[in-house]
Structures are given as structure tokens and as C-alpha cells.
Write an enzyme that holds these catalytic residues in place. Sequence first.
Site, PDB file in Angstrom:
ATOM      1  N   CYS A 344       0.825  -1.201   0.000  1.00 16.15           N
ATOM      2  CA  CYS A 344       0.000   0.000   0.000  1.00 16.15           C
ATOM      3  C   CYS A 344       0.871   1.266   0.000  1.00 16.15           C
ATOM      4  O   CYS A 344       1.539   1.554  -0.985  1.00 16.15           O
ATOM      5  CB  CYS A 344      -0.982  -0.039   1.171  1.00 16.15           C
ATOM      6  SG  CYS A 344      -2.385   1.081   0.982  1.00 16.15           S
ATOM      7  N   HIS A 442      -3.606  -5.479   1.163  1.00 12.03           N
ATOM      8  CA  HIS A 442      -3.383  -5.808   2.565  1.00 12.03           C
ATOM      9  C   HIS A 442      -3.838  -7.244   2.808  1.00 12.03           C
ATOM     10  O   HIS A 442      -4.763  -7.730   2.151  1.00 12.03           O
ATOM     11  CB  HIS A 442      -4.190  -4.880   3.478  1.00 12.03           C
ATOM     12  CG  HIS A 442      -3.706  -3.474   3.505  1.00 12.03           C
ATOM     13  ND1 HIS A 442      -2.482  -3.119   4.021  1.00 12.03           N
ATOM     14  CD2 HIS A 442      -4.287  -2.325   3.079  1.00 12.03           C
ATOM     15  CE1 HIS A 442      -2.326  -1.804   3.922  1.00 12.03           C
ATOM     16  NE2 HIS A 442      -3.405  -1.304   3.350  1.00 12.03           N
TER      17      HIS A 442
END
Length: 503
Positions: A344, A442
Site C-alpha cells: 500500500c 493488505h
Amino acid sequence: MSGRRIPALMLQGTGSDVGKSALVAGLCRLFRQKGLTVRPFKPQNMSNNAAVARIPETGEWGEIGRAQWLQALACGAEPSVHMNPVLLKPQSETGSQIVVQGRVAGAARGADYQRLKPTLLGSVLDSFQRLEAEADLILVEGAGSPAEINLRAGDIANMGFARAADVPVVLVGDIDRGGVIASLVGTHTILPPEDRAPIRGFLINKFRGDVSLFDDGLAAVTDFTGWPSFGVVPWLAEARHLPAEDSVALEARRAPSGRAADLLVAVPVLDRIANFDDLDPLAAEPDVEVRFVKPGERLPAEAGLVVLPGTKSTIADLQAFRRNGWDEDLRAHHARGGRILGLCGGYQMLGRRIWDPDGVDGAIPEAEAEGLGLLDVETVMKGPKTVRAVAGLSHEGLAVTGYEIHMGWTDGPDRARPFATIEGRAEGARSADGRVEGTYLHGVFGSDAWRRRLLRSFGLEASDRPYLAGVEAALDAIAARLEAHLQIDALSAIARERAVRSA
């Protein structure tokens, strides 16, 4: 409040990190095992460890705190944004993004939020009522401490909610940090009578050793407060297998484990680190050490893999990364043949440049920043925010699952070598030498087949047990410990008070 009123019980703590999240998760599992439909609830949370959850009214995805995701798992329920209707995600020392019922509602500095929070009570009570419509029991987790009387005006996290929703409270004290008698008695002393009224008693958490040695301590608390004890919970070693939410818990994860490991994974601790529980499945592997490297320390030269974690403020944390000298350490690691994975915000940092024309990345006013240059991609920090659960195939053809919570769009030549394919679209990027990868996914380490492949690439064999099976086993074990050490029948009776009063 109107409509159906069901049994409910709220655990509030004498401070942060007293173990409320794990206790609520364990009780959720225990009461589920007893045949009840249970739902978790936390009115207000502050955490950058978020999870995705459904917005039931639309079927879209929203955000909740990671602890409520875990508690939903303990209940056997699909996570819902109504389990955590207000989520604050810190972006700076003084400001946070505000998520209400799963959706970003804006940002506010601390003083501004104190003025705003009374307006959020309606959303909190609305979410609570929606859960009431589908449950037999709601277990509520407070935030911080009700004794923070400087924050009491307009409170929606502790006594403000408990009184508005007429939910009885049990106070949790953490004996491991010391001063538990003073913290419980002090809470009783500092609360006004109307805020003491919902409290039905207390329990002690994280006890090590012979519980009988604390009998006089329990009696002392009762003598000072009039509150009965509902039990003493021993140190729950099983809790280490559960995802942590609060960055306070990260302190215990930073130090090297002291055991020899075949693979050292280094994780720099960014100021606004987010979703650090991404690393939990790796840390659970017997031949892997995940070492969280705090500011002022160097990235260890012996690391085989460096993971740049997510962050709530990419540009600010990129600047801090350079101030720590970690950019030089990372280049040296790569030059030695080491592997790098960016998750991310960490993925965004690995690119050549980041633009933030609308100032959505936090408190840093700079509109652009030079990246670390290890991936040939660039990122523009633009909305709308991407929030969704995803499933697809890694570039090796292995199943991967996870979730995305991010601002920004990333593109560039290295995107021609994607990390994965999600719903027919290329996701993430890989360098030409294959040793630097970036992804917005994630939770990818929880993909068992992919994690096994990763470890085999380092010459290791992964555990045969799926990661989530370990989490489920830990929840079962904690539930059994709580049943053995707490007065469950008494807690159930207290929870039923609320339904009885409405009859």
C-alpha cells in the site's frame, strides 16, 4: 432509543491496551458456543489498522477497526460497518481522517473533533440499533478510559454511549502494568455519580502467577468502590496469535525475538504505520523472525526480506524514512541481492515520484515528493478512496486474497509485470530483476499457498496449518480460559438487565 432492546454488556478499561479487544473477542466466541447470535460493537475507535466490512444497506465496502473484524470472526458473523460506526485514522500528531458508518466523512484536528463528536452520537446509536435487530447479545468495547474527564463532554466512546444506550458496564484493570488497585479506585473516585451508575463491577486482566495472592487486592477494590469482582483473567498467551489493532501493542513487537531464525524480515516502523497486522501470518511461521525496526535503528544487514508497510501519510513517512537513513539501508540491501516488498503506502514509496495535488495525504503541504526509485512507477494521490475485499491470482498463478484501503492511483512501466491479477485487471508492480515488488493488497500474507511459495523461494517450508485456523484455535482457547476464570453467569445476568428494564 426505541425498538427492540436486547441484552448488552460493555467492557471499559482503566486505560488503553488493557486487553479489552481480546476479552470481547473471547466472550464473543464463548457466547456463540453457547448458541447465541452475538455481535460486537465499538462506538468510536482510533486506529490505522483498519479492515473492510460491508455497508449492509448498499452492499458496498466500508472501513472498521481491525479488532471489530476479529470480533466478528469470533461471532461467526460477516463484518459490518455498524460494528464500529466511528473510526478515527490519525494522519498527523493533531489530526485524523474521520470514517462514519464505513465512509470517509472528512478530517479534523483534535480540538475540532471534540466539537464535532456530539453530532456523531446519532450515527452511533443508529448502528447499535441495527445490530440489535439481528442479535441475541451485543458485546461492546469502550475506548481508552472513562476517567479521561477532559474528554467527557460529548463523549460517544465510553460513558456517553453507555448512558445513551442504557448499557451496563464492567471495568477492566490491567495488573501487568502495575497500579491496578489505584487505577480502579481512582476511576471510581474521579467519575461523577451519574457516570459511575452504569458500572456493575470489575475484572482483572493479564494476571501472572498464583491468583489467590491477589484475593486481598480484590477485597480492597470492593471496599473502596462497592463494586464486586467478576474474576481474574490470567495472562492469555494465546492472544499473541490474534491480530493487534492498537499501535501501543506494536511496542512489544519491535524487539528481536532472541531466537535463531532462518529468515529475518525487517519492517521499518513508520510514524503513521497502518495495518501492521499484515505481517502476522509471517510472524507465526516457526522459521521466520519479523523484526519491527524503530526510528533511530538501522535496517539489519542480515535481513533477507524488507517489507515497507502501509501508512496513513505516505509523503510524511517517506520524509521520515529518509531522515532515519533507511533509504540508504534499503539501497544497500537491494545491492546485496535482498528482496523488498511494499504494501500500500510502502508500494507508493518504492516508486519514482508521488504527487498530492489536492492535499489528501495528510498534514504535509508539499504537492509532490521524490520516491525511493526502486520501482519504475509513479503515484497520484487522488480520490475516491478505494475500499474493497479482493481475490485473484498472483503472477505465479497462486490464489491470493486480501483487501484494499487506499487513496491514490499508481502506474508506470513496472506495472507491465504485475504482482497479481484481480478480477481481470493487473494489480501492483515488480522490478525487472524480480527482487522488488509492490502491491495495494493488505492481508496478502494470509494467503496460505502464496505464503508457502514465498518461503520456499527462501529455502524454507511453511507450517501446514492455515493462518486463519491458528486464529480460530486461539479464539477457542481464550473462550475456554474466560469461562474458567470469569463469572460468566453473573455477566450474562448483567447483560440481561437492559432487556428486562425495557419489558
